[in-house]
Motif scaffolding. Structure first.
Motif, PDB file in Angstrom:
ATOM      1  N   THR A   5     -75.441   4.608  72.892  1.00 34.55           N
ATOM      2  CA  THR A   5     -75.911   3.292  72.473  1.00 34.55           C
ATOM      3  C   THR A   5     -76.663   2.602  73.599  1.00 34.55           C
ATOM      4  OG1 THR A   5     -74.076   3.059  70.917  1.00 34.55           O
ATOM      5  CG2 THR A   5     -75.196   1.038  71.592  1.00 34.55           C
ATOM      6  N   ALA A   6     -76.164   2.732  74.813  1.00 32.72           N
ATOM      7  CA  ALA A   6     -76.824   2.112  75.964  1.00 32.72           C
ATOM      8  C   ALA A   6     -78.208   2.709  76.182  1.00 32.72           C
ATOM      9  CB  ALA A   6     -75.970   2.296  77.218  1.00 32.72           C
ATOM     10  N   GLN A   7     -78.336   4.006  76.018  1.00 33.99           N
ATOM     11  CA  GLN A   7     -79.635   4.654  76.168  1.00 33.99           C
ATOM     12  C   GLN A   7     -80.607   4.204  75.081  1.00 33.99           C
ATOM     13  OE1 GLN A   7     -78.096   8.682  76.120  1.00 33.99           O
ATOM     14  NE2 GLN A   7     -78.444   8.942  78.319  1.00 33.99           N
ATOM     15  N   ALA A  47     -75.421  14.304  59.912  1.00 29.80           N
ATOM     16  CA  ALA A  47     -74.879  13.276  60.809  1.00 29.80           C
ATOM     17  C   ALA A  47     -75.977  12.683  61.681  1.00 29.80           C
ATOM     18  CB  ALA A  47     -73.768  13.868  61.674  1.00 29.80           C
ATOM     19  N   TRP A  48     -76.904  13.528  62.124  1.00 30.82           N
ATOM     20  CA  TRP A  48     -78.019  13.017  62.937  1.00 30.82           C
ATOM     21  C   TRP A  48     -78.867  12.050  62.120  1.00 30.82           C
ATOM     22  CZ3 TRP A  48     -83.320  12.914  62.644  1.00 30.82           C
ATOM     23  CH2 TRP A  48     -83.986  12.497  63.812  1.00 30.82           C
ATOM     24  N   LEU A  49     -79.165  12.407  60.891  1.00 25.88           N
ATOM     25  CA  LEU A  49     -79.954  11.528  60.031  1.00 25.88           C
ATOM     26  C   LEU A  49     -79.253  10.190  59.828  1.00 25.88           C
ATOM     27  CD1 LEU A  49     -81.128  14.161  57.393  1.00 25.88           C
ATOM     28  CD2 LEU A  49     -82.626  12.906  58.960  1.00 25.88           C
ATOM     29  N   GLU A  50     -77.956  10.218  59.664  1.00 31.45           N
ATOM     30  CA  GLU A  50     -77.196   8.972  59.520  1.00 31.45           C
ATOM     31  C   GLU A  50     -77.268   8.146  60.806  1.00 31.45           C
ATOM     32  OE1 GLU A  50     -75.577   7.490  56.920  1.00 31.45           O
ATOM     33  OE2 GLU A  50     -76.574   9.040  55.723  1.00 31.45           O
ATOM     34  N   LYS A  51     -77.270   8.822  61.936  1.00 35.98           N
ATOM     35  CA  LYS A  51     -77.321   8.127  63.228  1.00 35.98           C
ATOM     36  C   LYS A  51     -78.618   7.343  63.388  1.00 35.98           C
ATOM     37  CE  LYS A  51     -77.432   9.212  68.232  1.00 35.98           C
ATOM     38  NZ  LYS A  51     -76.220   8.605  68.773  1.00 35.98           N
ATOM     39  N   VAL A  52     -79.723   7.918  62.940  1.00 41.68           N
ATOM     40  CA  VAL A  52     -81.023   7.311  63.234  1.00 41.68           C
ATOM     41  C   VAL A  52     -81.610   6.508  62.070  1.00 41.68           C
ATOM     42  CG1 VAL A  52     -81.557   9.167  64.864  1.00 41.68           C
ATOM     43  CG2 VAL A  52     -82.405   9.330  62.507  1.00 41.68           C
ATOM     44  N   LYS A  53     -81.005   6.539  60.895  1.00 41.98           N
ATOM     45  CA  LYS A  53     -81.696   6.026  59.713  1.00 41.98           C
ATOM     46  C   LYS A  53     -81.945   4.524  59.754  1.00 41.98           C
ATOM     47  CE  LYS A  53     -77.968   5.192  56.341  1.00 41.98           C
ATOM     48  NZ  LYS A  53     -77.463   5.585  55.002  1.00 41.98           N
ATOM     49  N   GLY A  54     -81.179   3.787  60.522  1.00 41.46           N
ATOM     50  CA  GLY A  54     -81.407   2.351  60.593  1.00 41.46           C
ATOM     51  C   GLY A  54     -82.253   1.923  61.769  1.00 41.46           C
ATOM     52  N   MET A  55     -82.724   2.863  62.546  1.00 43.51           N
ATOM     53  CA  MET A  55     -83.463   2.518  63.757  1.00 43.51           C
ATOM     54  C   MET A  55     -84.904   2.128  63.427  1.00 43.51           C
ATOM     55  SD  MET A  55     -82.113   5.482  66.380  1.00 43.51           S
ATOM     56  CE  MET A  55     -80.352   5.687  66.659  1.00 43.51           C
ATOM     57  N   PHE A 110     -94.767   5.752  71.854  1.00 47.86           N
ATOM     58  CA  PHE A 110     -94.318   7.042  72.375  1.00 47.86           C
ATOM     59  C   PHE A 110     -93.426   7.732  71.351  1.00 47.86           C
ATOM     60  CE2 PHE A 110     -91.547   3.713  74.140  1.00 47.86           C
ATOM     61  CZ  PHE A 110     -90.286   4.116  73.713  1.00 47.86           C
ATOM     62  N   GLU A 111     -93.376   9.058  71.462  1.00 47.97           N
ATOM     63  CA  GLU A 111     -92.519   9.877  70.615  1.00 47.97           C
ATOM     64  C   GLU A 111     -91.372  10.394  71.467  1.00 47.97           C
ATOM     65  OE1 GLU A 111     -92.768  13.821  67.691  1.00 47.97           O
ATOM     66  OE2 GLU A 111     -94.569  12.629  68.116  1.00 47.97           O
ATOM     67  N   VAL A 112     -90.145  10.165  71.002  1.00 45.55           N
ATOM     68  CA  VAL A 112     -88.985  10.472  71.829  1.00 45.55           C
ATOM     69  C   VAL A 112     -87.926  11.213  71.018  1.00 45.55           C
ATOM     70  CG1 VAL A 112     -88.010   8.167  71.360  1.00 45.55           C
ATOM     71  CG2 VAL A 112     -87.192   9.488  73.330  1.00 45.55           C
ATOM     72  N   GLY A 113     -87.370  12.256  71.615  1.00 44.23           N
ATOM     73  CA  GLY A 113     -86.276  12.973  70.996  1.00 44.23           C
ATOM     74  C   GLY A 113     -84.976  12.203  71.154  1.00 44.23           C
ATOM     75  N   ILE A 114     -84.288  12.008  70.050  1.00 44.59           N
ATOM     76  CA  ILE A 114     -82.976  11.368  70.061  1.00 44.59           C
ATOM     77  C   ILE A 114     -81.974  12.382  69.522  1.00 44.59           C
ATOM     78  CG2 ILE A 114     -81.555   9.570  68.999  1.00 44.59           C
ATOM     79  CD1 ILE A 114     -83.981   7.727  69.166  1.00 44.59           C
ATOM     80  N   THR A 115     -80.893  12.559  70.242  1.00 46.46           N
ATOM     81  CA  THR A 115     -79.896  13.554  69.880  1.00 46.46           C
ATOM     82  C   THR A 115     -78.582  12.870  69.511  1.00 46.46           C
ATOM     83  OG1 THR A 115     -78.938  13.835  72.091  1.00 46.46           O
ATOM     84  CG2 THR A 115     -80.959  15.066  71.604  1.00 46.46           C
ATOM     85  N   GLN A 172     -80.524   1.347  73.498  1.00 43.41           N
ATOM     86  CA  GLN A 172     -80.894  -0.042  73.794  1.00 43.41           C
ATOM     87  C   GLN A 172     -81.981  -0.102  74.859  1.00 43.41           C
ATOM     88  OE1 GLN A 172     -77.041  -1.700  74.798  1.00 43.41           O
ATOM     89  NE2 GLN A 172     -76.622  -2.307  72.692  1.00 43.41           N
ATOM     90  N   GLU A 173     -81.887   0.780  75.856  1.00 40.67           N
ATOM     91  CA  GLU A 173     -82.904   0.810  76.898  1.00 40.67           C
ATOM     92  C   GLU A 173     -84.253   1.239  76.334  1.00 40.67           C
ATOM     93  OE1 GLU A 173     -83.458   2.462  81.463  1.00 40.67           O
ATOM     94  OE2 GLU A 173     -82.135   3.549  80.096  1.00 40.67           O
ATOM     95  N   ILE A 174     -84.247   2.247  75.467  1.00 40.47           N
ATOM     96  CA  ILE A 174     -85.489   2.727  74.863  1.00 40.47           C
ATOM     97  C   ILE A 174     -86.175   1.603  74.087  1.00 40.47           C
ATOM     98  CG2 ILE A 174     -86.434   4.274  73.097  1.00 40.47           C
ATOM     99  CD1 ILE A 174     -84.222   6.291  73.927  1.00 40.47           C
ATOM    100  N   TRP A 175     -85.421   0.922  73.232  1.00 40.28           N
ATOM    101  CA  TRP A 175     -86.036  -0.127  72.424  1.00 40.28           C
ATOM    102  C   TRP A 175     -86.398  -1.357  73.246  1.00 40.28           C
ATOM    103  CZ3 TRP A 175     -84.205   3.799  69.606  1.00 40.28           C
ATOM    104  CH2 TRP A 175     -84.893   4.099  68.422  1.00 40.28           C
TER     105      TRP A 175
END
Length: 271
Positions: A42-44, A80-88, A32-37, A46-49
């Protein structure tokens, strides 16, 4: 070549993640493709993954919500958003990047930040062709693709059809360049007066559908030669993309069913 299909979370937001994951898996999607803001907790996450792991689904992360009009602030928020998601862990990151009213140099700087994060993380970042972003029109995006040879796209050409009020018959050079640089596909069908036909299954929308299929065929042909992964998200959306019956809240068609139809159509065509 491998093709993987992703279900949009957009339009199914009312479903809890467990139900959504089960439904996506049962429908035959690969993920699935999901928007992350920035507001996604963190809890959300964790639920997604957790749901993705449980149902053996892959994830494409989508960026869509950096709307600050002051460029300096916009740059900082996007960075900042890119930094938030770059390790996911994800297949790739799909970014709706910049603004149509920013200068070429400003939007190019945002693209450069994304390329830097992509190099650091090893995750491909693709930039979606979308109204009100840097890539809002084919002839404008052509300038970016020409000057930025590493720029890769999520091609949602329905937006360009709407912006140009045509099936881009007079912009074939720009379109071909975009087809050559597309790594992710949003399989929505637009028409000259809008980014989404009411129902691609109906006879009156077959010209629009067949025109889009012709473009997508060229991407698939290219990816077959390259023997690389192509990801596709059938992305017909809910209201206001989906037309409603006047004076009611009833959609003229069911978003989930149309996206499932599009996936099955493309599987039959390309598998």
């Amino acid at each position: 070549m491998t093709i993987q299909f992703f279900c949009p979370r957009w339009g199914s937001d009312a479903l809890n993640w467990e139900t959504f994951g089960q439904k996506v898996s049962a429908a035959g999607y690969n993920g699935f493709e999901v928007g992350i803001t920035q507001a996604t907790t963190t809890a959300q996450l964790q639920e997604i993954w957790s749901v993705a792991e449980k149902f053996n689904l892959r994830i494409i992360i989508q960026h869509h919500d950096t709307n600050e009009t002051d460029y300096a602030k916009h740059y900082d928020i996007y960075s900042a958003w890119l930094e938030k998601v770059k390790g996911m862990p994800c297949v790739k990151i799909n970014s709706q990047t910049g603004k149509d009213f920013f200068s070429f140099e400003q939007n190019a700087a945002l693209i450069a930040v994304a390329e830097k994060v992509s190099a650091q993380s090893g995750t491909l970042i693709v930039h979606e062709t979308h109204r009100n972003k840097f890539s809002f029109a084919s002839h404008i995006t052509q300038q970016y693709l020409t000057k930025l040879p590493d720029l890769k796209l999520t091609l949602d050409i329905s937006h360009w059809v709407c912006v140009a009020e045509s099936f881009l018959e007079n912009q074939q050079e720009a379109v071909q360049l975009a087809l050559n640089r597309a790594e992710h596909l949003h399989a929505r069908v637009g028409y000259p007066c809008g980014p989404q036909v009411p129902d691609p299954r109906l006879p009156e929308w077959q010209q629009a559908l067949n025109t889009h299929l012709g473009w997508w065929d060229k991407i698939v042909a290219r990816k077959r030669k390259e023997d690389t992964l192509l990801t596709i998200t059938p992305e017909f959306g809910p209201y206001p993309y989906m037309v409603q019956v006047p004076a009611s809240s009833n959609a003229v068609a069911h978003q989930w069913d149309i996206n499932l139809y599009m996936m099955e159509l493309l599987k039959k065509r390309y598998y």
